[in-house]
Enzyme design. Sequence first.
Site, PDB file in Angstrom:
ATOM      1  N   THR A   1      -9.928  32.186   9.318  1.00  0.00           N
ATOM      2  CA  THR A   1      -8.719  32.505  10.079  1.00  0.00           C
ATOM      3  C   THR A   1      -7.459  32.050   9.364  1.00  0.00           C
ATOM      4  O   THR A   1      -7.486  31.179   8.489  1.00  0.00           O
ATOM      5  CB  THR A   1      -8.772  31.859  11.481  1.00  0.00           C
ATOM      6  OG1 THR A   1      -8.829  30.446  11.355  1.00  0.00           O
ATOM      7  CG2 THR A   1      -9.981  32.353  12.261  1.00  0.00           C
ATOM      8  N   ASP A   2      -6.336  32.640   9.777  1.00  0.00           N
ATOM      9  CA  ASP A   2      -5.037  32.258   9.232  1.00  0.00           C
ATOM     10  C   ASP A   2      -4.359  31.268  10.170  1.00  0.00           C
ATOM     11  O   ASP A   2      -4.973  30.804  11.144  1.00  0.00           O
ATOM     12  CB  ASP A   2      -4.179  33.492   8.985  1.00  0.00           C
ATOM     13  CG  ASP A   2      -3.878  34.288  10.251  1.00  0.00           C
ATOM     14  OD1 ASP A   2      -4.054  33.754  11.371  1.00  0.00           O
ATOM     15  OD2 ASP A   2      -3.455  35.449  10.120  1.00  0.00           O
ATOM     16  N   SER A   3      -3.113  30.968   9.918  1.00  0.00           N
ATOM     17  CA  SER A   3      -2.402  29.982  10.736  1.00  0.00           C
ATOM     18  C   SER A   3      -2.191  30.447  12.167  1.00  0.00           C
ATOM     19  O   SER A   3      -1.919  29.635  13.052  1.00  0.00           O
ATOM     20  CB  SER A   3      -1.053  29.635  10.099  1.00  0.00           C
ATOM     21  OG  SER A   3      -0.243  30.795  10.021  1.00  0.00           O
ATOM     22  N   GLY A   4      -2.332  31.746  12.413  1.00  0.00           N
ATOM     23  CA  GLY A   4      -2.205  32.276  13.773  1.00  0.00           C
ATOM     24  C   GLY A   4      -3.520  32.277  14.530  1.00  0.00           C
ATOM     25  O   GLY A   4      -3.574  32.687  15.681  1.00  0.00           O
TER      26      GLY A   4
ATOM     27  N   VAL B   1      -6.243  34.029  13.773  1.00  0.00           N
ATOM     28  CA  VAL B   1      -6.982  35.284  13.692  1.00  0.00           C
ATOM     29  C   VAL B   1      -7.561  35.438  12.285  1.00  0.00           C
ATOM     30  O   VAL B   1      -7.131  34.783  11.337  1.00  0.00           O
ATOM     31  CB  VAL B   1      -6.104  36.508  14.049  1.00  0.00           C
ATOM     32  CG1 VAL B   1      -5.563  36.398  15.458  1.00  0.00           C
ATOM     33  CG2 VAL B   1      -4.975  36.678  13.059  1.00  0.00           C
TER      34      VAL B   1
END
Length: 134
Positions: A15-18, A20
């Site tokens: 996942t990324d920082s968001g 997702v």
Amino acid sequence: MTEFLWPIRVYYEDTDSGGVVYYANYLKFMERARTEMLRHKGFEQDRLRDEANILFVVRSVEMDLLQPARFNEQLQVKTRIAESTRTSITFEQHIYRHGEEKPVCSGRIRVVCIDAQRWWPVVIPEEILQEIEA
């Protein structure tokens, strides 16, 4: 060929920082499913390199991100052969959340068969084409 199904669980590292799935990781999921599809058909990538002197390399990718997948979700990659030529195979792949009908991501990936030493396109061995198209 019918569809080949491969399960994927989304790990935190995917996942990324968001929170997702980072877009490039969908390509990794698709790569794993194509590799497992070949393995299921009896073709190990390292043996193809060592014994048949061939590799399958990605030539082109078309990918649509349709909805976000998130940490710890169970996904399923559906893979099928969309087209094959003497030297290439085009895979159509869709990634779904477990139990859902609308994909989170879809892609078309074209791989080319190359000589492992010269890195030049070569004809896909007939037994491989017959088996993956069966």
